[in-house]
Structure formats: structure tokens, C-alpha cells
Design a protein around this motif. Sequence first.
Motif, PDB file in Angstrom:
ATOM      1  N   THR A  18       0.836  -1.213   0.000  1.00 58.28           N
ATOM      2  CA  THR A  18       0.000   0.000   0.000  1.00 58.28           C
ATOM      3  C   THR A  18       0.865   1.255   0.000  1.00 58.28           C
ATOM      4  OG1 THR A  18      -0.202  -0.126   2.424  1.00 58.28           O
ATOM      5  CG2 THR A  18      -1.979  -1.103   1.106  1.00 58.28           C
ATOM      6  N   LEU A  47      -0.972  -3.879  -7.353  1.00 59.57           N
ATOM      7  CA  LEU A  47      -2.375  -4.170  -7.043  1.00 59.57           C
ATOM      8  C   LEU A  47      -2.654  -5.676  -7.109  1.00 59.57           C
ATOM      9  CD1 LEU A  47      -4.153  -1.267  -8.978  1.00 59.57           C
ATOM     10  CD2 LEU A  47      -4.090  -1.583  -6.491  1.00 59.57           C
ATOM     11  N   SER A  51      -3.966  -7.893  -4.000  1.00 61.05           N
ATOM     12  CA  SER A  51      -5.215  -8.659  -4.037  1.00 61.05           C
ATOM     13  C   SER A  51      -4.994 -10.133  -3.746  1.00 61.05           C
ATOM     14  CB  SER A  51      -5.903  -8.493  -5.396  1.00 61.05           C
ATOM     15  OG  SER A  51      -5.102  -9.036  -6.433  1.00 61.05           O
ATOM     16  N   VAL A  56      -9.588  -6.564  -2.201  1.00 59.07           N
ATOM     17  CA  VAL A  56      -9.602  -5.104  -2.109  1.00 59.07           C
ATOM     18  C   VAL A  56     -10.522  -4.538  -3.188  1.00 59.07           C
ATOM     19  CG1 VAL A  56      -7.293  -4.873  -1.090  1.00 59.07           C
ATOM     20  CG2 VAL A  56      -7.538  -4.950  -3.577  1.00 59.07           C
ATOM     21  N   VAL A  58     -10.835  -1.287  -5.790  1.00 56.37           N
ATOM     22  CA  VAL A  58      -9.945  -0.306  -6.410  1.00 56.37           C
ATOM     23  C   VAL A  58     -10.772   0.693  -7.213  1.00 56.37           C
ATOM     24  CG1 VAL A  58      -8.000   0.045  -7.979  1.00 56.37           C
ATOM     25  CG2 VAL A  58      -8.084  -2.007  -6.531  1.00 56.37           C
ATOM     26  N   THR A  60     -10.198   4.003  -9.757  1.00 58.76           N
ATOM     27  CA  THR A  60      -9.215   4.776 -10.511  1.00 58.76           C
ATOM     28  C   THR A  60      -9.538   6.268 -10.417  1.00 58.76           C
ATOM     29  OG1 THR A  60      -8.910   2.952 -12.055  1.00 58.76           O
ATOM     30  CG2 THR A  60      -8.144   5.125 -12.762  1.00 58.76           C
ATOM     31  N   VAL A  66      -4.847   5.458  -8.012  1.00 60.10           N
ATOM     32  CA  VAL A  66      -5.940   4.593  -7.571  1.00 60.10           C
ATOM     33  C   VAL A  66      -6.154   4.763  -6.067  1.00 60.10           C
ATOM     34  CG1 VAL A  66      -5.670   2.828  -9.359  1.00 60.10           C
ATOM     35  CG2 VAL A  66      -4.324   2.659  -7.255  1.00 60.10           C
ATOM     36  N   ASP A  67      -7.411   4.653  -5.665  1.00 65.85           N
ATOM     37  CA  ASP A  67      -7.747   4.556  -4.252  1.00 65.85           C
ATOM     38  C   ASP A  67      -8.072   3.084  -3.971  1.00 65.85           C
ATOM     39  OD1 ASP A  67      -7.483   7.281  -3.936  1.00 65.85           O
ATOM     40  OD2 ASP A  67      -9.628   7.680  -4.237  1.00 65.85           O
ATOM     41  N   VAL A  68      -7.604   2.583  -2.833  1.00 64.56           N
ATOM     42  CA  VAL A  68      -7.778   1.177  -2.490  1.00 64.56           C
ATOM     43  C   VAL A  68      -8.432   1.074  -1.126  1.00 64.56           C
ATOM     44  CG1 VAL A  68      -6.648  -1.058  -2.201  1.00 64.56           C
ATOM     45  CG2 VAL A  68      -5.681   0.618  -3.787  1.00 64.56           C
ATOM     46  N   THR A  69      -9.479   0.272  -1.040  1.00 67.09           N
ATOM     47  CA  THR A  69     -10.152   0.050   0.244  1.00 67.09           C
ATOM     48  C   THR A  69     -10.377  -1.441   0.451  1.00 67.09           C
ATOM     49  OG1 THR A  69     -12.397   0.156  -0.688  1.00 67.09           O
ATOM     50  CG2 THR A  69     -11.383   2.252   0.002  1.00 67.09           C
ATOM     51  N   SER A  82      -1.096   6.326   2.374  1.00 68.31           N
ATOM     52  CA  SER A  82      -1.423   4.935   2.677  1.00 68.31           C
ATOM     53  C   SER A  82      -1.705   4.798   4.162  1.00 68.31           C
ATOM     54  CB  SER A  82      -0.279   3.997   2.269  1.00 68.31           C
ATOM     55  OG  SER A  82       0.894   4.280   3.010  1.00 68.31           O
TER      56      SER A  82
END
Length: 265
Positions: A18, A47, A51, A56, A58, A60, A66-69, A82
Amino acid sequence: RLADNGVRNAVGELNALTAEIADLNRSIAIAGGSDAGALRDRQQLALESLSALTSVAVLTRADGGVDVTTPSGRALVIGDSSYDVTLATVPSTGYARLTLGNVDITSEITSGTIGGLAYARDTLIPGYQGRLDELAYEVAQQVNTLHQSGFDLNGNAGLAFFTPPAAVAGAARNLAVNPALTGDPALLAASQSGAPGDNQIARQIAACPVAPPPSPKAGASWPTGSAPTSMPPVRSSRARAASPPSWRGCATRCRGSRSMRKPPR
């Protein structure tokens, strides 16, 4: 402990990824246009690695980042920032608890490498330990009952063969032969009648029909993407006993007879 160590190591990998994705977001935003192609390739690889550790979501961004949650919406990467998953040790077990933003997310991580290791640590392994305890407890109970119904070489009633387990929990770990018997083999109660040459109790103990604990419930499986969904069948002792005798075994039983011909198949 190995599964817990695996969880801890995998969380370290997750945090490194991250952080890398956040740095790449910053670099992609600065580079812009076609100059960011190589950076986007690295972003995609990061990514994919992330994963594999856990599921996760993602999103764009307009600048190429990218935002990742997590699937529940907890932020791991937002723009060039991060957010680390932190580890805390649960005092009662010594196992790692996962937190994100001061929220315990251990139960939310159910897939990927981390989910599989956590499932093995918290559910699968304790389940098998419980079954092993049940088996050890039953063995101790049945063997002790038989041994105490027999007579030793001195003509006395048999003692408990195993130190009686106090409870089912921990029975496998604590299963041990009675120290009195290991110190004096004459106390072994192999005879059912006390008559010389009688070994019926020993034969009954050897044939003790202890049933294995029930298998895990039908439909039980590993988390998606972490391990096989079923375990290979285990061949039971009854099935082995029903197998055709080998030529070597038959030759041994037939030794001394006039015919040593190999039995027909």
C-alpha cells in the motif's frame, strides 16, 4: 504458531504494497500522459500482489492514481497517502489481531493469503485439535476399562493403563502411560483369568474398536482463494484390514506348510 507468524508476515507485505501504491500514485500524477506508462505497469503489479493477500476494492482517479479500500470500505490507499494495518497481540492466545484506524478488522479479512492463514489459525486447526482430544480421551477410557478388568503377573487386578485424563480438552497433549506400569512391567494386566499363558486382555486392547471423532461438517471449506475446499480421504484401519493379504504376509503365515505357492489373485 506458524499460521499466526504467516499472518504477521503477510500484513507486513500488505503495508509495504500500500505504501508503494501511494508512492506510485504521486509519481503518476506528476508524470502525467504517456510518460506514466511504466509507472502504471508497476501500479498494476502492486495491485495484483495486494489482491493476492486479501480482497480489495480499487477506484481509478482522474490523475491516473488509484484509491484502495477493503471490501467493507476501510481505506488502505487514498491518493498519495497509505494507511497501515497494525498488529496487536491478544493476551489470551498470543495471536495477532488486525486493526485499521483503531478498528479491529480481523473478522473482515476472509480471503486471500491473510484470510486463509487466519481461518487455519482460528478455526481449522482448533477444530482438528478438538477432534484429536476426543479421540485421545476415548482411547484412554476404553483401554483403562479393559486393563483394569484383567490381572497382572502377580495375580492382582490391573491398574489404569493411562493416567486418566481430567477432561476432553487437552487429553491428547496430556495422554501418558501410568508411571507405575513403566516402572514395573509385571503390573501389565494382560490376562483375563489370571491363568498362565492367558493374554486375552492384551488381545482385546490391541483390537480396541475406538471410533474416530466425526469429520468436519459437510460443506465446510477454506475461504475463497486461500486453499482447497476439501481434504483428501483418509483410509481407515478397517479398510486396511479388509485389503487382500500380501504374498509376503501369506508366505510368513504359511511357513512350514508343504506348499509355498503364491496364492492366486
